[in-house]
Motif scaffolding. Sequence first.
Motif, PDB file in Angstrom:
ATOM      1  N   ARG A  70      46.313  54.814 -17.518  1.00 16.36           N
ATOM      2  CA  ARG A  70      46.097  53.570 -16.784  1.00 16.36           C
ATOM      3  C   ARG A  70      45.646  52.438 -17.705  1.00 16.36           C
ATOM      4  NH1 ARG A  70      48.188  50.428 -13.300  1.00 16.36           N
ATOM      5  NH2 ARG A  70      46.787  49.451 -11.803  1.00 16.36           N
ATOM      6  N   THR A 194      49.824  45.482 -16.804  1.00 19.55           N
ATOM      7  CA  THR A 194      49.308  45.327 -15.453  1.00 19.55           C
ATOM      8  C   THR A 194      48.060  44.464 -15.515  1.00 19.55           C
ATOM      9  OG1 THR A 194      50.094  47.538 -14.865  1.00 19.55           O
ATOM     10  CG2 THR A 194      48.464  46.539 -13.410  1.00 19.55           C
ATOM     11  N   GLU A 248      39.134  53.876  -4.162  1.00 20.83           N
ATOM     12  CA  GLU A 248      40.381  53.376  -4.760  1.00 20.83           C
ATOM     13  C   GLU A 248      41.198  52.577  -3.745  1.00 20.83           C
ATOM     14  OE1 GLU A 248      40.447  53.313  -7.824  1.00 20.83           O
ATOM     15  OE2 GLU A 248      41.288  55.095  -8.755  1.00 20.83           O
ATOM     16  N   ASP A 253      41.189  46.303  -7.843  1.00 17.18           N
ATOM     17  CA  ASP A 253      41.744  46.751  -9.128  1.00 17.18           C
ATOM     18  C   ASP A 253      41.571  48.263  -9.241  1.00 17.18           C
ATOM     19  OD1 ASP A 253      42.535  44.251 -10.598  1.00 17.18           O
ATOM     20  OD2 ASP A 253      40.425  43.775 -10.193  1.00 17.18           O
ATOM     21  N   PRO A 254      42.337  49.029  -8.477  1.00 17.58           N
ATOM     22  CA  PRO A 254      42.157  50.480  -8.507  1.00 17.58           C
ATOM     23  C   PRO A 254      42.604  51.078  -9.845  1.00 17.58           C
ATOM     24  CG  PRO A 254      44.123  49.930  -7.253  1.00 17.58           C
ATOM     25  CD  PRO A 254      43.434  48.629  -7.577  1.00 17.58           C
ATOM     26  N   ASP A 257      46.359  53.663  -8.014  1.00 18.25           N
ATOM     27  CA  ASP A 257      46.734  52.982  -6.773  1.00 18.25           C
ATOM     28  C   ASP A 257      47.135  54.012  -5.719  1.00 18.25           C
ATOM     29  OD1 ASP A 257      47.883  51.390  -4.771  1.00 18.25           O
ATOM     30  OD2 ASP A 257      48.469  49.864  -6.230  1.00 18.25           O
ATOM     31  N   LYS A 259      48.460  53.507  -2.891  1.00 23.83           N
ATOM     32  CA  LYS A 259      49.789  53.218  -2.344  1.00 23.83           C
ATOM     33  C   LYS A 259      50.869  53.871  -3.196  1.00 23.83           C
ATOM     34  CE  LYS A 259      48.366  48.773  -0.376  1.00 23.83           C
ATOM     35  NZ  LYS A 259      48.483  47.299  -0.474  1.00 23.83           N
ATOM     36  N   MET A 260      50.672  53.831  -4.504  1.00 25.88           N
ATOM     37  CA  MET A 260      51.596  54.500  -5.401  1.00 25.88           C
ATOM     38  C   MET A 260      51.585  56.009  -5.182  1.00 25.88           C
ATOM     39  SD  MET A 260      51.414  56.404  -8.479  1.00 25.88           S
ATOM     40  CE  MET A 260      49.952  55.840  -9.347  1.00 25.88           C
ATOM     41  N   GLN A 393      53.326  50.933 -13.493  1.00 28.73           N
ATOM     42  CA  GLN A 393      52.514  52.068 -13.042  1.00 28.73           C
ATOM     43  C   GLN A 393      52.936  53.373 -13.721  1.00 28.73           C
ATOM     44  OE1 GLN A 393      49.978  52.053 -10.900  1.00 28.73           O
ATOM     45  NE2 GLN A 393      50.261  50.540  -9.298  1.00 28.73           N
ATOM     46  N   LEU A 477      53.486  47.809  -3.372  1.00 34.00           N
ATOM     47  CA  LEU A 477      53.002  47.807  -4.725  1.00 34.00           C
ATOM     48  C   LEU A 477      53.342  46.513  -5.442  1.00 34.00           C
ATOM     49  CD1 LEU A 477      53.752  51.437  -5.946  1.00 34.00           C
ATOM     50  CD2 LEU A 477      51.534  50.307  -5.929  1.00 34.00           C
ATOM     51  N   ALA A 480      51.147  43.777  -4.212  1.00 37.30           N
ATOM     52  CA  ALA A 480      49.786  43.913  -4.720  1.00 37.30           C
ATOM     53  C   ALA A 480      49.673  43.391  -6.143  1.00 37.30           C
ATOM     54  CB  ALA A 480      49.339  45.370  -4.687  1.00 37.30           C
ATOM     55  N   ARG A 481      50.757  43.515  -6.917  1.00 36.14           N
ATOM     56  CA  ARG A 481      50.740  42.990  -8.279  1.00 36.14           C
ATOM     57  C   ARG A 481      50.908  41.497  -8.316  1.00 36.14           C
ATOM     58  NH1 ARG A 481      54.738  46.708  -8.905  1.00 36.14           N
ATOM     59  NH2 ARG A 481      56.163  45.151  -9.642  1.00 36.14           N
TER      60      ARG A 481
END
Length: 481
Positions: A70, A194, A248, A253-254, A257, A259-260, A393, A477, A480-481
């Motif tokens: 990450r 990221t 998270e 800022d996890p 993520d 969602k991922m 990611q 995702l 979110a970015r």
Amino acid sequence: MTSALDRRTDYRITFVVLLLGVASFSLLQSMVNPVLPTIARELETDQATATWVLTAYLLSASVFTPIIGRVGDKVGKEKMLVFALSALAVGSLVAALAPSIGVLIAARAVQGIGGGVLPLTFGIIRDEFPREKVAGAVGVSGALLAVGGGIGLVLAGPLVDALSYHWLFWLPMIITVLAAVAAAVLVPESPERTPGRINVGSALLLSAWLVALLLGVSQGHSWGWGSVEVVALFVAAAVLLPVWVLAEARSADPLVDMKMMRIPTVWTVNLVALLFGMGMYSMFAFLPAFLQVPEAAGYGFGASVTESGLLLLPQTVATFLAGLLSGRLAGRYGSKPLLFVGAALTALGTLGLVLAHDQVWQVVVETTILGFAFGLAFAAMSNLVVEAVPQSQTGVASGMNANIRTVGGAIGSAVLATVVTSGARPDGIPVEAGYTHGFAVLVGTATLAAIVALFVPVVRARTHVVPGPQAEAEAELAAAR
């Protein structure tokens, strides 16, 4: 005018550097296992203390693999690759010179930081390679992790016999130093970043529940599954895991993520990784021991450490060949069928060990099938995860997949240790039924992995819109970015 330093390094040169890094990390995963009794004797300690040489590495790698992946997504994969390789080299140097078991255990914890090499490798491949070369390169890199594990078992005995156990660390250190220097000079910095800060709180929570779970699993057999310490560790893991997931999910800022992690391809492949890791890492740990059982026990072949490694050499070769073929096969048939075939062949090869293990040739044939299966499945898992997530990611997604395999391996090894030793003879050698029952458990986990593989959704091309939950998760995702 563009200077030579501004030009991107040829991706083939980058690939060689990346493979050196993966090879050195994977060697250190397995070379120590067969010679723990030698290390315990040389450093004048007991076997229980010596096992911490493995446990410290496992815990450290499990914590640092997703975190470094990450951080690489955020600050640059090349920088973090050099850092991970440098940590691996420093840890190997200290381990080679360690005067006591405590120093060696600490050195192994430093080596575990090198676990970040694998997710960083996948991320750099995706950033730098031509699109049509990505699947093959990821497949070879993923399979090399299993190949290195097999080579480690083969090399351990001869190295210790010819030189000393210190060379189990000198050799990877030499390779790692070369890889670190080459990475600093030749590997270009990744263009994909990221935005956002590094979530230290999430990293600490991730570390806490992983250490609690893996420490409980790895020590349960020796401490007692019902002991206060083990029960407390499992309770802590059960509390900290949902707290981490909730933190998270709410974080701007996890670290990982959620969602991922909910993308259908990602979570199904991760489930396969858990089940597959249970079988593969358990085989690495227990097959040499099975081959080394004295013939007087009524089974086994009385092989030395060196001989057992040589008997498993065809398995390693088969894994390497599967890794080389994986890119071409994935391009023709897709990674999902390879994952299913790899899991199914693992079940078949392990079933062979349950039913027929009286002759050397039987075990060699069965372990060769397992080797080919490991190569296909490792390559397919890596490709499916890389293809399923946004480019930014890649590091953390592949890091979590590798981590989940490690967790599976720890659970599988603990379960197998309990089953295999449940009916040990007075001299401490397990009865034959212990091994056959243990291998039968792994037939079940591999069969479940094959079933789950059938339900893995496939991402055909990330440049096209794919309807359904997969696309919705990817859109979230991106937003979110």
